[in-house]
Design a protein around this motif. Structure first.
Motif, PDB file in Angstrom:
ATOM      1  N   GLU A 278       0.813  -1.219   0.000  1.00 12.12           N
ATOM      2  CA  GLU A 278       0.000   0.000   0.000  1.00 12.12           C
ATOM      3  C   GLU A 278       0.849   1.272   0.000  1.00 12.12           C
ATOM      4  O   GLU A 278       0.529   2.242  -0.692  1.00 12.12           O
ATOM      5  CB  GLU A 278      -0.911  -0.009   1.233  1.00 12.12           C
ATOM      6  CG  GLU A 278      -1.835   1.188   1.325  1.00 12.12           C
ATOM      7  CD  GLU A 278      -2.734   1.137   2.551  1.00 12.12           C
ATOM      8  OE1 GLU A 278      -3.848   1.676   2.468  1.00 12.12           O
ATOM      9  OE2 GLU A 278      -2.336   0.563   3.583  1.00 12.12           O
ATOM     10  N   ASN A 279       1.940   1.290   0.746  1.00 12.53           N
ATOM     11  CA  ASN A 279       2.687   2.527   0.970  1.00 12.53           C
ATOM     12  C   ASN A 279       4.081   2.516   0.343  1.00 12.53           C
ATOM     13  O   ASN A 279       4.956   3.261   0.796  1.00 12.53           O
ATOM     14  CB  ASN A 279       2.793   2.801   2.473  1.00 12.53           C
ATOM     15  CG  ASN A 279       1.435   2.966   3.120  1.00 12.53           C
ATOM     16  OD1 ASN A 279       0.498   3.477   2.506  1.00 12.53           O
ATOM     17  ND2 ASN A 279       1.303   2.506   4.356  1.00 12.53           N
ATOM     18  N   PRO A 285       1.238   0.538  -5.762  1.00  7.49           N
ATOM     19  CA  PRO A 285       0.268  -0.380  -6.360  1.00  7.49           C
ATOM     20  C   PRO A 285      -0.182   0.049  -7.751  1.00  7.49           C
ATOM     21  O   PRO A 285      -0.439  -0.802  -8.620  1.00  7.49           O
ATOM     22  CB  PRO A 285      -0.896  -0.350  -5.360  1.00  7.49           C
ATOM     23  CG  PRO A 285      -0.245  -0.024  -4.052  1.00  7.49           C
ATOM     24  CD  PRO A 285       0.878   0.923  -4.384  1.00  7.49           C
ATOM     25  N   LEU A 302      -3.316  -6.802  -2.267  1.00  3.78           N
ATOM     26  CA  LEU A 302      -2.761  -5.579  -1.684  1.00  3.78           C
ATOM     27  C   LEU A 302      -2.444  -5.822  -0.214  1.00  3.78           C
ATOM     28  O   LEU A 302      -3.308  -6.245   0.554  1.00  3.78           O
ATOM     29  CB  LEU A 302      -3.746  -4.420  -1.817  1.00  3.78           C
ATOM     30  CG  LEU A 302      -3.273  -3.077  -1.257  1.00  3.78           C
ATOM     31  CD1 LEU A 302      -2.100  -2.539  -2.068  1.00  3.78           C
ATOM     32  CD2 LEU A 302      -4.415  -2.066  -1.229  1.00  3.78           C
ATOM     33  N   ARG A 304      -1.777  -4.126   3.146  1.00  3.11           N
ATOM     34  CA  ARG A 304      -1.983  -2.831   3.791  1.00  3.11           C
ATOM     35  C   ARG A 304      -0.832  -2.524   4.748  1.00  3.11           C
ATOM     36  O   ARG A 304      -0.198  -3.432   5.276  1.00  3.11           O
ATOM     37  CB  ARG A 304      -3.293  -2.832   4.573  1.00  3.11           C
ATOM     38  CG  ARG A 304      -4.519  -3.110   3.717  1.00  3.11           C
ATOM     39  CD  ARG A 304      -5.006  -1.847   3.026  1.00  3.11           C
ATOM     40  NE  ARG A 304      -6.207  -2.098   2.233  1.00  3.11           N
ATOM     41  CZ  ARG A 304      -6.684  -1.242   1.351  1.00  3.11           C
ATOM     42  NH1 ARG A 304      -6.068  -0.086   1.156  1.00  3.11           N
ATOM     43  NH2 ARG A 304      -7.775  -1.524   0.663  1.00  3.11           N
ATOM     44  N   ASP A 305      -0.630  -1.235   4.979  1.00  5.69           N
ATOM     45  CA  ASP A 305       0.314  -0.774   5.995  1.00  5.69           C
ATOM     46  C   ASP A 305       1.712  -1.339   5.778  1.00  5.69           C
ATOM     47  O   ASP A 305       2.382  -1.764   6.712  1.00  5.69           O
ATOM     48  CB  ASP A 305      -0.204  -1.136   7.402  1.00  5.69           C
ATOM     49  CG  ASP A 305       0.582  -0.428   8.499  1.00  5.69           C
ATOM     50  OD1 ASP A 305       1.065   0.694   8.255  1.00  5.69           O
ATOM     51  OD2 ASP A 305       0.735  -1.017   9.587  1.00  5.69           O
TER      52      ASP A 305
END
Length: 331
Positions: A278-279, A285, A302, A304-305
């Motif tokens: 995500e980051n 992405p 995906l 996350r974080d």
């Protein structure tokens, strides 16, 4: 306590490759885990343990130029033909017919090339952060220079040996600067600003990583480390011994790889999984948008974080995704 299988060695293609293997040798197809820059097979320590305990055979090499593996002198010895050829030779050494190739960062670029260049040896591909793309419309170094300027790190890598000298003289500082979780995103934050946030840099630096490392001040960095002190020491010890030039030479073949891929069909015709972070500001992405045109049998996930170092930042989720996809697609 850091758990790794015993280091083993194989000789082929004029090099000696160090690699780790775990899990039942009867399991097929095995998963070959390919690291990026500046990393090592050690970057996969969490996945080696989780996948092998799930009954999956896992092989993780220190690739050409890194860690326990040879570092040839000529820059051309690090082109994509050599890098993919080493993985085929490793399969030959282990008497493996086909494997699933999993790659993060530069390793992702290598594994997406495997089904294009050695289709008979590839059962499947997993890219972590690194998407598969069509051949660039022009020399990629020229494109980077036009978009980001002369200070962008890949442009610098292709211009001189100065980045090598900066990193080699500041090994611990390099890993302190790179191996951190990104700061929480501001909704309107520029991607380059996110990349450089903890390094006291601004978007105008255009990913000038050598200068950012040279100016790095750990006392001003609010980001959380992703490595324990013992884990960081593994990277510091390895790169203190080897230097960074072997890995940087991969970047110095980008123009050569681009020229030599002109006649290649870039369609990937094996089951594939794209794991996105995500980051990740360098490989976001959105970089995987439209991949389905080139990879018909593609699934996307995906995480996350997570910033760029996905398999080390979110190891449990990455391992779980790999195990689930492997079992579902290959039994």
């Amino acid at each position: 306590m850091i758990e790794m299988p015993p280091l083993q060695f194989a000789e082929f293609n004029g090099i000696r490759m160090g690699y780790y293997e775990a899990g039942p040798t009867t399991d097929a197809p095995p998963m070959v885990l390919c690291h990026g820059w500046p990393e090592l097979a050690f970057s996969w320590r969490h996945q080696i343990k989780a996948l092998s305990e799930a009954g999956i055979r896992v092989i993780a090499p220190d690739q050409r130029g890194y860690g326990a593996t040879s570092r040839p002198e000529p820059v051309e010895a690090y082109d994509i033909e050599h890098l993919t050829g080493d993985l085929v030779a490793l399969l030959d050494h282990l008497q493996i017919d086909k494997a699933i190739f999993v790659g993060h960062d530069w390793g992702g670029f290598v594994v997406w090339q495997m089904p294009l260049r050695h289709p008979s040896r590839v059962a499947g591909v997993v890219g972590i952060n690194t998407p598969h793309t069509a051949r660039a419309p022009a020399d990629p170094i020229d494109l980077f220079r036009k978009r980001f300027g002369e200070t962008m790190y890949i442009v610098q890598f292709n211009a001189s040996q100065e980045p090598d000298r900066i990193f080699d003289s500041r090994v611990e500082q390099t890993f302190d600067a790179f191996m951190k979780k990104p700061l929480p995103r501001q909704p309107e934050a520029d991607a380059a600003a996110t990349t450089t946030a903890g390094l006291g840099a601004t978007p105008s630096t255009n990913m000038a990583f050598p200068q950012m490392v040279a100016a790095y001040d750990a006392s001003r960095d609010a980001r959380a480390p992703i490595l324990t002190p013992d884990e960081k020491q593994v990277f510091v010890d390895a790169f203190t011994r080897t230097g960074f030039t072997g890995g940087i030479n991969w970047y110095r073949n980008m123009s050569r790889n681009w020229r030599r891929a002109a006649e290649l069909d870039h369609t990937v015709r094996v089951p594939s999984l794209m794991i996105m972070a995500e980051n990740d500001a360098v490989l976001p992405p959105s970089a995987a948008d439209g991949m389905e045109k080139l990879v018909p049998d593609l699934e996307k996930v995906l995480i996350r974080d997570s910033g760029h170092w996905t398999q080390q930042e979110q190891p449990e989720e990455v391992s779980a995704r790999l195990i689930e996809w492997r079992r579902r697609r290959f039994g």
